[in-house]
Design an enzyme around this catalytic site. Sequence first.
Site, PDB file in Angstrom:
ATOM      1  N   GLY A 167       4.141  -5.722  -1.358  1.00 44.79           N
ATOM      2  CA  GLY A 167       5.171  -5.089  -0.528  1.00 44.79           C
ATOM      3  C   GLY A 167       5.415  -5.888   0.686  1.00 44.79           C
ATOM      4  N   CYS A 168       6.424  -5.593   1.502  1.00 42.87           N
ATOM      5  CA  CYS A 168       6.742  -6.048   2.619  1.00 42.87           C
ATOM      6  C   CYS A 168       5.626  -6.395   3.644  1.00 42.87           C
ATOM      7  CB  CYS A 168       8.016  -5.569   3.170  1.00 42.87           C
ATOM      8  SG  CYS A 168       9.379  -5.876   1.940  1.00 42.87           S
ATOM      9  N   PHE A 169       4.602  -5.723   3.733  1.00 42.00           N
ATOM     10  CA  PHE A 169       3.808  -6.073   4.790  1.00 42.00           C
ATOM     11  C   PHE A 169       3.057  -6.820   4.439  1.00 42.00           C
ATOM     12  CE2 PHE A 169       2.033  -2.575   2.072  1.00 42.00           C
ATOM     13  CZ  PHE A 169       0.798  -2.941   1.810  1.00 42.00           C
ATOM     14  N   ALA A 170       2.713  -7.499   3.121  1.00 39.31           N
ATOM     15  CA  ALA A 170       1.621  -8.185   2.676  1.00 39.31           C
ATOM     16  C   ALA A 170       1.537  -9.773   3.385  1.00 39.31           C
ATOM     17  CB  ALA A 170       1.430  -8.500   1.268  1.00 39.31           C
ATOM     18  N   PHE A 377       5.822  -4.767   7.837  1.00 33.48           N
ATOM     19  CA  PHE A 377       6.159  -3.549   7.606  1.00 33.48           C
ATOM     20  C   PHE A 377       6.365  -3.455   6.078  1.00 33.48           C
ATOM     21  CE2 PHE A 377       8.477  -4.902  11.540  1.00 33.48           C
ATOM     22  CZ  PHE A 377       7.277  -4.357  12.693  1.00 33.48           C
TER      23      PHE A 377
END
Length: 401
Positions: A167-170, A377
């Site tokens: 997801g977006c934190f990666a 995040f």
Amino acid sequence: MAAATVTVEEVRKAQRATGPATVLAIGTATPANCVHQADYPDYYFRITKSEHMTDLKEKFKRMCDKSQIRKRYMHLTEEYLAENPNMCAYMAPSLDARQDIVVVEVPKLGKAAAQKAIKEWGQPKSKITHLVFCTTSGVDMPGADYQLTKMLGLRPSVNRLMMYQQGCFAGGTVLRVAKDLAENNRGARVLVVCSEITAVTFRGPSESHLDSMVGQALFGDGAAAVIVGADPDERVERPLFQLVSASQTILPDSEGAIDGHLREVGLTFHLLKDVPGLISKNIERSLEEAFKPLGITDYNSIFWVAHPGGPAILDQVEAKVGLEKERLRATRHVLSEYGNMSSACVLFILDEMRKRSAEDGQATTGEGFDWGVLFGFGPGLTVETVVLHSVPITTGAAITA
């Protein structure tokens, strides 16, 4: 038996790099198909055959208007969606059609970004020792890491790590992993690739699931690649940013705030309204833990690379920390020009920052500042915090060919 001529400690010391991991090159790529946000509500409701939902369309228009996005890039074209109507429904079986796209296109888009990074790096690709590939799109065996290794002609012995469904934190995660690999393997050169295609999440609107529509208003496709290595040979390599520290944490009381589920209908996406509040409420703790050891308490004295999950997150973080508008300029620029590309976003922002810093005549790759922070995040809520150190800009440096 003869005694060993070296000790384990000597072996370990010889295996490790001396200096910190450093970003040595950055490359980005997008699909050719560009979608302008002002036109998207009409297109989206027409292609999903939802034009009769007039009130919902007005809500979606307001979402798009507030998104601060000017344009996005998407692999899915109108022609392809017309041929695959199940992908345009809200919840119709469509995973096969989606997978058929992404298992091919994710590594292909990753290849385009990787080739740009390798070209900027300027070294033979045979020097790449590790590959870290990250995507929230498409799962096969062997994975996208294997496909990219073959496409680029990397050595069969390259050490691969495939990261799915982060997801977006990666974008922060891959830098944290690459830092450990580069610093613990002397001479390592790590190719990091984040490639994201929204074909797994595209779906029609639903009056009962407005959070799904938020994703339809924000997400775009893109891939970014970086080369990471410690102890750069500055005769032939040009450092861009040093990776000083990296950490991950799960925010308190945030379970279920963002989640996704891969099912017959594709990847469904759900988020709670209070995601911006949860992130902004906890951002100062992450900053303090990262920068207190450095004696830094003024967060306007560092450069910022923050995952642009959406404008509300950026606005609330800005307000909570008391940031000047200029600090999130690179972040907002990427959101405006590309939308939310999940894990690839922060690498696009790093690229934008070093280019703009050079164009504006700044002293360093970090908008003239020495120290900086990169935030990811995403689902969990999970936050990645990476402390960066910029490098001085020399004439012609920090801008890709």
